[in-house]
Design an enzyme around this catalytic site. Structure first.
Site, PDB file in Angstrom:
ATOM      1  N   ASP A  44      34.231  17.662  66.489  1.00 22.12           N
ATOM      2  CA  ASP A  44      33.826  17.907  65.069  1.00 22.12           C
ATOM      3  C   ASP A  44      34.433  19.454  64.620  1.00 22.12           C
ATOM      4  O   ASP A  44      34.854  20.038  65.681  1.00 22.12           O
ATOM      5  CB  ASP A  44      32.079  17.960  64.802  1.00 22.12           C
ATOM      6  N   LEU A  62      39.761  18.260  60.641  1.00 21.46           N
ATOM      7  CA  LEU A  62      40.479  17.029  60.342  1.00 21.46           C
ATOM      8  C   LEU A  62      41.676  17.365  59.393  1.00 21.46           C
ATOM      9  O   LEU A  62      42.713  16.567  59.523  1.00 21.46           O
ATOM     10  CB  LEU A  62      39.783  16.100  59.698  1.00 21.46           C
ATOM     11  N   SER A 121      31.324   4.011  52.879  1.00 20.84           N
ATOM     12  CA  SER A 121      30.098   4.263  52.287  1.00 20.84           C
ATOM     13  C   SER A 121      29.828   3.303  51.139  1.00 20.84           C
ATOM     14  O   SER A 121      30.713   2.817  50.346  1.00 20.84           O
ATOM     15  CB  SER A 121      30.008   5.648  51.736  1.00 20.84           C
ATOM     16  N   ASN A 122      28.808   3.200  50.954  1.00 22.77           N
ATOM     17  CA  ASN A 122      28.106   2.193  49.644  1.00 22.77           C
ATOM     18  C   ASN A 122      28.710   3.013  48.506  1.00 22.77           C
ATOM     19  O   ASN A 122      28.527   2.445  47.379  1.00 22.77           O
ATOM     20  CB  ASN A 122      26.644   1.967  49.734  1.00 22.77           C
ATOM     21  N   HIS A 123      28.772   4.134  48.477  1.00 22.69           N
ATOM     22  CA  HIS A 123      29.467   4.983  47.184  1.00 22.69           C
ATOM     23  C   HIS A 123      30.692   4.561  46.734  1.00 22.69           C
ATOM     24  O   HIS A 123      31.105   4.910  45.679  1.00 22.69           O
ATOM     25  CB  HIS A 123      29.099   6.337  47.362  1.00 22.69           C
ATOM     26  N   TYR A 146      33.436  11.869  46.511  1.00 29.85           N
ATOM     27  CA  TYR A 146      33.087  11.084  47.698  1.00 29.85           C
ATOM     28  C   TYR A 146      33.296   9.781  47.864  1.00 29.85           C
ATOM     29  O   TYR A 146      34.018   9.279  48.877  1.00 29.85           O
ATOM     30  CB  TYR A 146      31.583  11.921  48.126  1.00 29.85           C
ATOM     31  N   SER A 175      22.361   3.514  53.694  1.00 29.56           N
ATOM     32  CA  SER A 175      21.185   4.609  54.144  1.00 29.56           C
ATOM     33  C   SER A 175      20.802   4.778  55.507  1.00 29.56           C
ATOM     34  O   SER A 175      19.951   4.114  55.892  1.00 29.56           O
ATOM     35  CB  SER A 175      20.063   4.703  53.188  1.00 29.56           C
ATOM     36  N   ARG A 184      14.969   2.636  46.682  1.00 29.03           N
ATOM     37  CA  ARG A 184      16.338   2.122  46.748  1.00 29.03           C
ATOM     38  C   ARG A 184      16.827   1.789  47.983  1.00 29.03           C
ATOM     39  O   ARG A 184      17.214   0.930  48.212  1.00 29.03           O
ATOM     40  CB  ARG A 184      17.390   3.434  46.432  1.00 29.03           C
TER      41      ARG A 184
HETATM   42  C1  15L Z   1      26.105   8.238  51.913  1.00 25.48           C
HETATM   43  O1  15L Z   1      27.120   8.043  51.921  1.00 25.48           O
HETATM   44  C2  15L Z   1      25.487   9.639  52.415  1.00 25.48           C
HETATM   45  O2  15L Z   1      26.442  10.206  53.657  1.00 25.48           O
HETATM   46  C3  15L Z   1      23.980   9.521  53.056  1.00 25.48           C
HETATM   47  O3  15L Z   1      23.715  10.983  53.030  1.00 25.48           O
HETATM   48  C4  15L Z   1      23.072   8.842  51.926  1.00 25.48           C
HETATM   49  O4  15L Z   1      22.805   9.706  50.859  1.00 25.48           O
HETATM   50  C5  15L Z   1      23.612   7.277  51.991  1.00 25.48           C
HETATM   51  O5  15L Z   1      25.236   7.590  51.452  1.00 25.48           O
HETATM   52  C6  15L Z   1      22.876   7.004  50.720  1.00 25.48           C
HETATM   53  O6  15L Z   1      23.522   6.310  49.751  1.00 25.48           O
HETATM   54  O7  15L Z   1      21.671   6.569  50.809  1.00 25.48           O
END
Ligand code: 15L
Length: 276
Positions: A44, A62, A121-123, A146, A175, A184
């Protein structure tokens, strides 16, 4: 110490690398992954607790190409959690998530590392509507810089598989918390034990090419269909359902006009612009 998922496991890597080891999920996975390898190298840019038995600790940024090159020397497989993990201005996301993930893949190529587990990520798909069932073959709909950076990471993974044969499981983590915090997360929750199951499956599945899987527990009302990723061998054993009644009591009324309620990404979809 966490209860071993599989105390009789015979899966042993010689040397695994865990990036982002100082983050919340990194701290959770560090003792768990140590059970599957002779040496766990943890890294890290933030301070890390001293190396325990069978551990190596490396502080590295990184965006530092040479440092990341050295980080992957002698590594069998990488669990890449490192980088910015929430919505932030593009200038912060760029070095860690975009340049940094490129450095990880370049180092994997140079050192002939054959498997990466990429914390996506789900995002990446946060602008699909809540209640809509989606799968990893559907077009990405990132909900911020992100999410965009994670979509880029997935594209890197695809490219390094197609061009160099480096395998990746991109895990679109939902999450991951000790328990779901709001309604959610009844759809998006991933328990820590299931996180371990998923990472170990992603590390050890015989053939993955580049596979994309949503990182969620066995939540009955999930929005994600992981049917295309069965070959990864992830079988979640936890569920958000036992938390439902308490969460619904805590949040009895939802504002149906709130974008955080409309879209799968929740509050991420309404963060920014950052120059306001
Ligand atoms: C993520 O990608 C985050 O890293 C985490 O902190 C959460 O917020 C999660 O998504 C989420 O969508 O709940």
């Amino acid at each position: 110490m966490p209860v071993p998922i599989d105390p009789c496991s015979t899966i042993r890597f010689r040397r695994l690398l865990l990036t982002g080891a100082a983050g919340a999920l990194g701290r959770e996975l560090r003792p768990r992954l140590a059970r599957y390898c002779e040496v766990l190298r943890v890294s890290d840019m933030a301070p890390l607790s001293p190396a325990g038995p069978g551990e190596e600790v490396v502080i590295a940024r990184l965006e530092d190409r040479a440092a990341v090159r050295a980080l992957l020397a002698g590594i069998d497989a990488v669990v890449h959690l490192g980088g910015v993990s929430v919505e932030r201005p593009f200038e912060e996301v760029l070095p860690a998530n975009i340049v940094g993930t490129y450095h990880v893949y370049e180092a994997a190529r140079v050192h002939d590392v054959r498997r990466v587990v990429f914390a996506s990520s789900n995002h990446v798909t946060g602008f699909y509507r809540q209640g809509e069932t989606i799968d990893a073959a559907m077009p990405v709909r990132p909900d911020g810089y992100y999410g965009l950076s994670k979509a880029f990471g997935e594209n890197l993974a695809q490219f390094y598989w197609d061009r160099y044969g480096i395998e990746t499981v991109s895990v679109r983590i939902g999450s991951a918390f000790p328990e779901p915090k709001d309604r959610r997360m009844l759809a998006t929750w991933l328990s820590y034990d299931d996180l371990e199951r998923l990472v170990v499956a992603a590390l050890t599945a015989p053939v993955v090419g580049h596979s994309v899987i949503y990182g969620i527990s066995d939540n009955p009302r999930a929005w994600y269909d992981n049917g295309r990723a069965r070959h990864v061998g992830y079988r979640p054993q936890d569920s958000s359902e036992p938390f439902r009644a308490a969460l619904e009591a805590r949040q009895p009324v939802l504002d149906r006009d709130d974008p955080a309620v409309i879209y799968q990404g929740g509050t991420f979809v309404k963060q920014g612009p950052f120059d306001a």
